[in-house]
Design an enzyme around this catalytic site. Structure first.
Site, PDB file in Angstrom:
ATOM      1  N   GLN A  52       0.846  -1.199   0.000  1.00  0.00           N
ATOM      2  CA  GLN A  52       0.000   0.000   0.000  1.00  0.00           C
ATOM      3  C   GLN A  52       0.884   1.252   0.000  1.00  0.00           C
ATOM      4  O   GLN A  52       1.092   1.864   1.035  1.00  0.00           O
ATOM      5  CB  GLN A  52      -0.893  -0.026   1.249  1.00  0.00           C
ATOM      6  CG  GLN A  52      -1.890   1.078   1.341  1.00  0.00           C
ATOM      7  CD  GLN A  52      -3.143   0.757   0.580  1.00  0.00           C
ATOM      8  OE1 GLN A  52      -3.557  -0.392   0.496  1.00  0.00           O
ATOM      9  NE2 GLN A  52      -3.762   1.768   0.035  1.00  0.00           N
ATOM     10  N   PHE A  53       1.401   1.635  -1.181  1.00  0.00           N
ATOM     11  CA  PHE A  53       2.294   2.791  -1.240  1.00  0.00           C
ATOM     12  C   PHE A  53       1.598   4.077  -0.803  1.00  0.00           C
ATOM     13  O   PHE A  53       2.247   5.015  -0.345  1.00  0.00           O
ATOM     14  CB  PHE A  53       2.909   2.947  -2.634  1.00  0.00           C
ATOM     15  CG  PHE A  53       2.003   3.587  -3.649  1.00  0.00           C
ATOM     16  CD1 PHE A  53       2.038   4.956  -3.850  1.00  0.00           C
ATOM     17  CD2 PHE A  53       1.131   2.820  -4.413  1.00  0.00           C
ATOM     18  CE1 PHE A  53       1.208   5.556  -4.791  1.00  0.00           C
ATOM     19  CE2 PHE A  53       0.298   3.400  -5.339  1.00  0.00           C
ATOM     20  CZ  PHE A  53       0.335   4.770  -5.539  1.00  0.00           C
ATOM     21  N   THR A  54       0.276   4.130  -0.895  1.00  0.00           N
ATOM     22  CA  THR A  54      -0.442   5.358  -0.551  1.00  0.00           C
ATOM     23  C   THR A  54      -0.366   5.690   0.939  1.00  0.00           C
ATOM     24  O   THR A  54      -0.726   6.797   1.339  1.00  0.00           O
ATOM     25  CB  THR A  54      -1.914   5.300  -0.996  1.00  0.00           C
ATOM     26  OG1 THR A  54      -2.554   4.198  -0.361  1.00  0.00           O
ATOM     27  CG2 THR A  54      -2.017   5.164  -2.509  1.00  0.00           C
TER      28      THR A  54
END
Length: 146
Positions: A78-80
């Site tokens: 989950q890079f966000t």
């Protein structure tokens, strides 16, 4: 590293309509990696997550870990989680690690958890994923390595 830990009764992740990972009782992990994260950060967080005492004992107190309960983990990249929303209306993702670095650290976290005897299912790194879960509690925590 930054990980959102959600206690769940069941969870699954699909990519292009195909289920690529699913678990029964345990944790859903949303895993974010930043530039300076190392294998040691992954090891630290694996130890922390495996031993978080957030499952109820016979007295109804949050006193048991996922190891104690024999639970499973669904780990989703989950890079966000490293989106910076302080300025403007569009998040800035400059703090998120590049994929070639992030995948190594993400894989290391999952391997460390697996080495502890926990069944770890995953999504597909870098893919658009649909995650379904039934929150248990709900219990949601954020753990970080720094």
């Amino acid at each position: 590293m930054r990980v959102v830990v959600q206690r769940s009764k069941e969870a699954s992740v699909t990519v292009d309509g195909e289920t690529v990972g699913s678990i029964a009782n345990g944790f859903v992990l949303l895993v974010g990696v930043t530039h300076e994260d190392t294998i040691e950060d992954a090891q630290f967080l694996a130890e922390k997550i495996a031993n978080l005492r957030v499952f109820e004992d016979d007295a109804g107190k949050m006193n048991l870990s996922i190891l104690d309960k024999g639970g499973e983990i669904l780990s989703v990249s989950q890079f966000t989680l490293y989106g910076d929303c302080r300025k403007g209306r569009r998040p800035n993702f400059m703090d998120a690690a590049r994929p070639e670095h992030a995948v190594k650290i993400y894989d290391a976290l999952n391997a460390c958890l697996g080495d502890k005897g926990i069944k770890v299912a995953t999504g597909k790194f870098g893919a658009m994923m649909d995650v379904q879960l039934i929150n248990d509690g709900p219990v949601t925590l954020i753990v970080e390595s720094k």
